[in-house]
Write a protein that holds these residues in place. Sequence first.
Motif, PDB file in Angstrom:
ATOM      1  N   GLN A  93       0.869  -1.179   0.000  1.00  0.00           N
ATOM      2  CA  GLN A  93       0.000   0.000   0.000  1.00  0.00           C
ATOM      3  C   GLN A  93       0.909   1.232   0.000  1.00  0.00           C
ATOM      4  O   GLN A  93       1.032   1.966   0.956  1.00  0.00           O
ATOM      5  N   SER A  94       1.569   1.432  -1.136  1.00  0.00           N
ATOM      6  CA  SER A  94       2.514   2.543  -1.310  1.00  0.00           C
ATOM      7  C   SER A  94       2.059   3.346  -2.522  1.00  0.00           C
ATOM      8  O   SER A  94       1.127   2.962  -3.230  1.00  0.00           O
ATOM      9  N   THR A 114      -7.898  -2.762  -1.141  1.00  0.00           N
ATOM     10  CA  THR A 114      -6.724  -2.023  -0.690  1.00  0.00           C
ATOM     11  C   THR A 114      -6.662  -1.945   0.835  1.00  0.00           C
ATOM     12  O   THR A 114      -7.623  -2.242   1.534  1.00  0.00           O
ATOM     13  N   ASN A 115      -5.486  -1.527   1.318  1.00  0.00           N
ATOM     14  CA  ASN A 115      -5.242  -1.303   2.744  1.00  0.00           C
ATOM     15  C   ASN A 115      -5.514  -2.542   3.588  1.00  0.00           C
ATOM     16  O   ASN A 115      -5.967  -2.452   4.731  1.00  0.00           O
ATOM     17  N   VAL A 117      -4.771  -5.774   5.944  1.00  0.00           N
ATOM     18  CA  VAL A 117      -3.820  -6.037   7.024  1.00  0.00           C
ATOM     19  C   VAL A 117      -3.500  -7.524   7.137  1.00  0.00           C
ATOM     20  O   VAL A 117      -2.596  -7.912   7.878  1.00  0.00           O
ATOM     21  N   ASN A 130      -9.493  -6.221   6.625  1.00  0.00           N
ATOM     22  CA  ASN A 130      -9.263  -4.775   6.705  1.00  0.00           C
ATOM     23  C   ASN A 130      -9.711  -4.262   8.065  1.00  0.00           C
ATOM     24  O   ASN A 130     -10.646  -4.801   8.661  1.00  0.00           O
ATOM     25  N   ARG A 153      -1.109  -3.164   3.627  1.00  0.00           N
ATOM     26  CA  ARG A 153      -0.549  -2.071   4.414  1.00  0.00           C
ATOM     27  C   ARG A 153       0.776  -2.513   5.039  1.00  0.00           C
ATOM     28  O   ARG A 153       0.825  -3.545   5.731  1.00  0.00           O
ATOM     29  N   SER A 156       1.848  -4.579   8.608  1.00  0.00           N
ATOM     30  CA  SER A 156       0.658  -5.257   9.115  1.00  0.00           C
ATOM     31  C   SER A 156       0.978  -6.680   9.554  1.00  0.00           C
ATOM     32  O   SER A 156       0.328  -7.234  10.441  1.00  0.00           O
ATOM     33  N   GLN A 252      -3.219   6.120  11.248  1.00  0.00           N
ATOM     34  CA  GLN A 252      -4.007   5.560  10.152  1.00  0.00           C
ATOM     35  C   GLN A 252      -3.759   6.278   8.841  1.00  0.00           C
ATOM     36  O   GLN A 252      -3.747   5.670   7.776  1.00  0.00           O
ATOM     37  N   LYS A 255       2.207   6.720   8.873  1.00  0.00           N
ATOM     38  CA  LYS A 255       2.973   5.477   8.802  1.00  0.00           C
ATOM     39  C   LYS A 255       2.556   4.525   9.924  1.00  0.00           C
ATOM     40  O   LYS A 255       2.171   4.938  11.007  1.00  0.00           O
ATOM     41  N   THR A 256       2.662   3.242   9.625  1.00  0.00           N
ATOM     42  CA  THR A 256       2.461   2.203  10.629  1.00  0.00           C
ATOM     43  C   THR A 256       3.833   1.750  11.102  1.00  0.00           C
ATOM     44  O   THR A 256       4.698   1.440  10.274  1.00  0.00           O
TER      45      THR A 256
END
Length: 323
Positions: A93-94, A114-115, A117, A130, A153, A156, A252, A255-256
């Motif tokens: 997810q970049s 998308t996004n 985890v 998600n 993501r 994750s 959210q 960055k994670t």
Amino acid sequence: MITNCVILAEPQGSGIAAVAFELATLARGVSEQVTAVVFDVDAQAAAEALAVYGVTSVVSLGATSSHLPGVPVADAMREVVDSVGANAVFVAQSYTGRDVLARLSVLLDAPVLTNAVNVREDDGGLVVENLVFGGEKVVSSKISAPIQLIAIRPKSVAAEAAASATQPSVTEQNISADAQANRAVIVSSHVEERQGPKLDEAEVVVSGGRGLGNADNYHYIEELANLLHGATGASRAIVDAGWVPYAYQVGQTGKTVKPNLYLAVGISGATQHMVGMKGAKNIIAINKDKDAPILQIADLGVVADAQKLLPRLIEAIRQKTGA
């Protein structure tokens, strides 16, 4: 299990981005074969790195030259997906991953999630997880389509080495001249200057929030991070206030991070912030509000005024370490 999953291993520096190993870990768990697509890197070196994580084959697209990678990489990946008979494509997810996946969706007429985890196998298909409501709930979705396109993501899942390393084959599929022609090009690029480790890769992260009082006090966060050999982070509140760049934001919409130690200074702990850091192994929070949400998830909570405590903490660490 599905037959073949294609992952996009984006370049970073002189090698491939660490998130590629997370993608490989997920793909290995749901697919019999894992094909990694690489570009702008040494293919053999990339294959050796990916072999540790169970990748069975590597396709090198060569160089994207001065062109934005989205268009040519998506064009080439369509051919890879067709040639290996892939059932799924995983990307990070970049910015590049989302660009490629959107274009690939059109080229393959395939749905996108998308996004994500997590991705798991169920009844021969894939279930994508998600986070919703600020990370409070997990939604599981199943795509009933021949090819599934999924953006994961970063951070994750943990990158885990396979039980035994593979010996992936390496093939070349250079991007065609037609794919490069008359498309958007990169006219200039800028690498943000930053001291210390990268925020999303650091083992120690020190983040500051509104409790610092004002932008000038952020230097305490920088000093503390430097003493702890860590990276500096921030809450959305002070990013929006212009105290620090967006690249520092944890949460959210930032960055994670999953460091060994996360030190939250003057951060109340809004849900969107905690989504990005609650996976840290150890969390220390400093906040003058004893009812701050961040203290509910902290392994160690200190109820104190950050503006008064930080100078004393920094001095104590300097004396202890001789720094």
